[in-house]
Design a protein around this motif. Sequence first.
Motif, PDB file in Angstrom:
ATOM      1  N   UNK A 110       0.827  -1.199   0.000  1.00 42.85           N
ATOM      2  CA  UNK A 110       0.000   0.000   0.000  1.00 42.85           C
ATOM      3  C   UNK A 110       0.868   1.259   0.000  1.00 42.85           C
ATOM      4  N   UNK A 111       1.967   1.223   0.735  1.00 45.51           N
ATOM      5  CA  UNK A 111       2.880   2.367   0.717  1.00 45.51           C
ATOM      6  C   UNK A 111       3.461   2.592  -0.675  1.00 45.51           C
ATOM      7  N   UNK A 138       2.731   5.416  -6.295  1.00 48.67           N
ATOM      8  CA  UNK A 138       2.459   5.193  -7.708  1.00 48.67           C
ATOM      9  C   UNK A 138       3.075   3.928  -8.252  1.00 48.67           C
ATOM     10  N   UNK A 139       3.706   3.119  -7.385  1.00 47.77           N
ATOM     11  CA  UNK A 139       4.302   1.855  -7.803  1.00 47.77           C
ATOM     12  C   UNK A 139       3.313   0.731  -7.513  1.00 47.77           C
ATOM     13  N   UNK A 140       2.650   0.253  -8.561  1.00 48.88           N
ATOM     14  CA  UNK A 140       1.615  -0.771  -8.369  1.00 48.88           C
ATOM     15  C   UNK A 140       2.275  -2.133  -8.209  1.00 48.88           C
ATOM     16  N   UNK A 141       2.086  -2.740  -7.030  1.00 44.91           N
ATOM     17  CA  UNK A 141       2.698  -4.039  -6.719  1.00 44.91           C
ATOM     18  C   UNK A 141       1.613  -5.048  -6.350  1.00 44.91           C
ATOM     19  N   UNK A 142       1.809  -6.296  -6.786  1.00 45.24           N
ATOM     20  CA  UNK A 142       0.910  -7.385  -6.427  1.00 45.24           C
ATOM     21  C   UNK A 142       1.513  -8.200  -5.278  1.00 45.24           C
ATOM     22  N   UNK A 143       0.650  -8.834  -4.525  1.00 49.75           N
ATOM     23  CA  UNK A 143       1.065  -9.654  -3.380  1.00 49.75           C
ATOM     24  C   UNK A 143       0.751 -11.104  -3.690  1.00 49.75           C
ATOM     25  N   UNK A 144       1.699 -11.975  -3.372  1.00 49.67           N
ATOM     26  CA  UNK A 144       1.490 -13.407  -3.582  1.00 49.67           C
ATOM     27  C   UNK A 144       0.581 -13.954  -2.469  1.00 49.67           C
ATOM     28  N   UNK A 145      -0.636 -14.316  -2.822  1.00 46.65           N
ATOM     29  CA  UNK A 145      -1.584 -14.844  -1.835  1.00 46.65           C
ATOM     30  C   UNK A 145      -1.927 -16.304  -2.049  1.00 46.65           C
ATOM     31  N   UNK A 146      -1.077 -17.019  -2.769  1.00 46.26           N
ATOM     32  CA  UNK A 146      -1.360 -18.432  -3.010  1.00 46.26           C
ATOM     33  C   UNK A 146      -1.268 -19.242  -1.725  1.00 46.26           C
ATOM     34  N   UNK A 198      -5.152  -7.289  -4.942  1.00 50.31           N
ATOM     35  CA  UNK A 198      -4.510  -7.522  -6.244  1.00 50.31           C
ATOM     36  C   UNK A 198      -5.446  -7.137  -7.393  1.00 50.31           C
ATOM     37  N   UNK A 199      -6.742  -7.497  -7.263  1.00 47.32           N
ATOM     38  CA  UNK A 199      -7.708  -7.118  -8.286  1.00 47.32           C
ATOM     39  C   UNK A 199      -7.805  -5.592  -8.380  1.00 47.32           C
ATOM     40  N   UNK A 200      -7.839  -4.945  -7.210  1.00 48.27           N
ATOM     41  CA  UNK A 200      -7.928  -3.495  -7.191  1.00 48.27           C
ATOM     42  C   UNK A 200      -6.720  -2.855  -7.876  1.00 48.27           C
ATOM     43  N   UNK A 201      -5.523  -3.354  -7.555  1.00 45.06           N
ATOM     44  CA  UNK A 201      -4.300  -2.796  -8.146  1.00 45.06           C
ATOM     45  C   UNK A 201      -4.306  -2.978  -9.656  1.00 45.06           C
ATOM     46  N   UNK A 202      -4.724  -4.176 -10.078  1.00 42.29           N
ATOM     47  CA  UNK A 202      -4.745  -4.443 -11.527  1.00 42.29           C
ATOM     48  C   UNK A 202      -5.689  -3.480 -12.243  1.00 42.29           C
ATOM     49  N   UNK A 203      -6.894  -3.367 -11.687  1.00 45.06           N
ATOM     50  CA  UNK A 203      -7.878  -2.513 -12.340  1.00 45.06           C
ATOM     51  C   UNK A 203      -7.492  -1.030 -12.261  1.00 45.06           C
TER      52      UNK A 203
END
Length: 620
Positions: free
Chosen positions: A333-334, A339-347, A361-366
């Motif tokens: 979130x920081x 402005x750096x969009x990062x995804x989190x591994x939630x597997x 992750x869906x929010x960041x992608x969209x």
Amino acid sequence: MKTRTLSQQIYRYFLIVIVISLSTVGVFTYVQSSRALDRQVLQYMDQMIDSAAYQTDSYLQTYELYSNSFSSNSDVRAFLDIDPNDAYDYYYYSELIKKFARESVTSITTIYRQLNMVYVVGRHGRSVIYDNQNLLFLDPALINKKFDYLMRSTPEKGEIKLLTMSIRKEDEGSVATMARKVRGSQYSDVFQGVVAIEFKLSELAKIWDRVNVGRNGYFFIVDNEGNYIYHPNIGMKEQKLDPSLAERILASGGGPLIESYNGEERMFVSRKSGYSDWNLVASMPMSELRRPVSVIRTTTLAVGLLTLGVALWLASRFGRSIVAPIRDLKESMRETEKGNWQHIDGKGRSDEIGDLIHSYNVMVTRLSEMIEKVYEAELQQQKNALELGQAELERQQAEFQSLQLQINPHFLYNTLETINCYAIVQDSSEITEMVEAMAFMLRYSIQTNLEEITVANELNHVRNYMIILEHRIGRPFEIDVVIPPSLLLEKMVRLTLQPLIENIFQHAFWSGIEPHHYIRIDARKEGGLFLVIVEDNGEGIRPERLAELRRRLELNRLAEQETSGGQKRTGGIGLMNVHRRIQMVFGEQYGLRIESEQGGGTRITMSMPETVRPALRSKE
């Protein structure tokens, strides 16, 4: 102030809960076990004493039967009436009494070996003493002395009395005497003598020796003067129970008595025989009584410490499993704020945190896709600004501001910080509630088109917003919705009601929410218009500020308008955006109307066209 990490606080609360639980269970188990064992030991000692008393009384009743037959014998009564100087009568009745005593003893085999002697002593000073084999002739002075003691000690109504004495000095302490007063053959009111039976205590001791009172316990019998009738460890002739201890034992009334005796603390349980009037006492050291309780205490402590260690290890693992993904989410979130969009591994996670990571992750992608599209659209807008015209430029700017207002990374970050706090002090139900509300808001907000939706949809969006807001402000707040049910399906513009509610919390209640504050949402149809009214009793708007807001609403322009100095006005962004988007959907004659009084609250009215529904045809 020193800050604690989430894992430390989880570990701390787990430690408190586990220690309190184990301590409560351990103390309760120890206390209840101690009481149960004390009751069992006391019951066991009572049963032993009752059994010994019953066997002793049964044994003594045999002698009572023999005493009854002996004292009622006609020859015995006749002997008490003879002339003490008549040698013939004395010899004659002595032989008859001896014969009767020998025959009666041999006929009652249960007392044959235990009988020490039987004797009759008359008031006239003559006596017949039979020692189960021969007649005995003792010193007359001794006989008279013993006779006086027997007459004083036995009851006046002729009942049997059990005494710890012997007519012979060498038998003192080893026998007990069962004596009673006897009338002569004339049955006068005056008792003429005493009939006594001496029996050996050694035979009774065989019964008492079988009483098991533990390894260091023992069973003994004393009379009402504290003289030992029986004790397994000391001689009766030399010992006597301590007078103060005897007094406390006799005064205990059969209940347990704990006393320090011979350098150790012991429990005494006594029972008074109703037949013999003896006091049967069982004694056990408290250390032996408490040994099972000590074992329970040691076992409980060992198991508790082992359980505590395992529980703390599990708590540490649980804390890490909760904190690690939240930390990743926080760092992401920081970066998103920058402005750096990062995804989190939630597997591998299917719980609420996994759902939260997936939603993020869906929010960041969209968001990244939409921001990219918005930037592209903005560049294209700048290139074609002259061709598109001012109206089209405002529409594109409205869509961009709507996206920024509804999907704010700061709002998401603050919400996740609140979720972190709830993870510390509460279970996961609040986290689930906030995450679900956040997911609904995200799904509802990311649709950037200005299509028409229903009032019910907008109210549901406000409800999800309030769920999150209540957790953030730390107190509940209810909005009064007085919209008639028939108007819930009326059409209105998406994302217009929630910004007005947010504006109230930011400006009307800027100094804090008080118990008297309220927000009311109403709707009605009037003059072909569909009106939605949002009203509060907050701080209100200053007259000059209210005039400025009304002027800007009349200009039909968006919130961010440059002043002559090149600076942007930032006040009223939400109101201007909502007003202009309503006009873009329904036309310039609709929008917001603001009524306010400083210190008297604010009333905002959204005007939209009334939905015309086809009339229902009745069935013919």
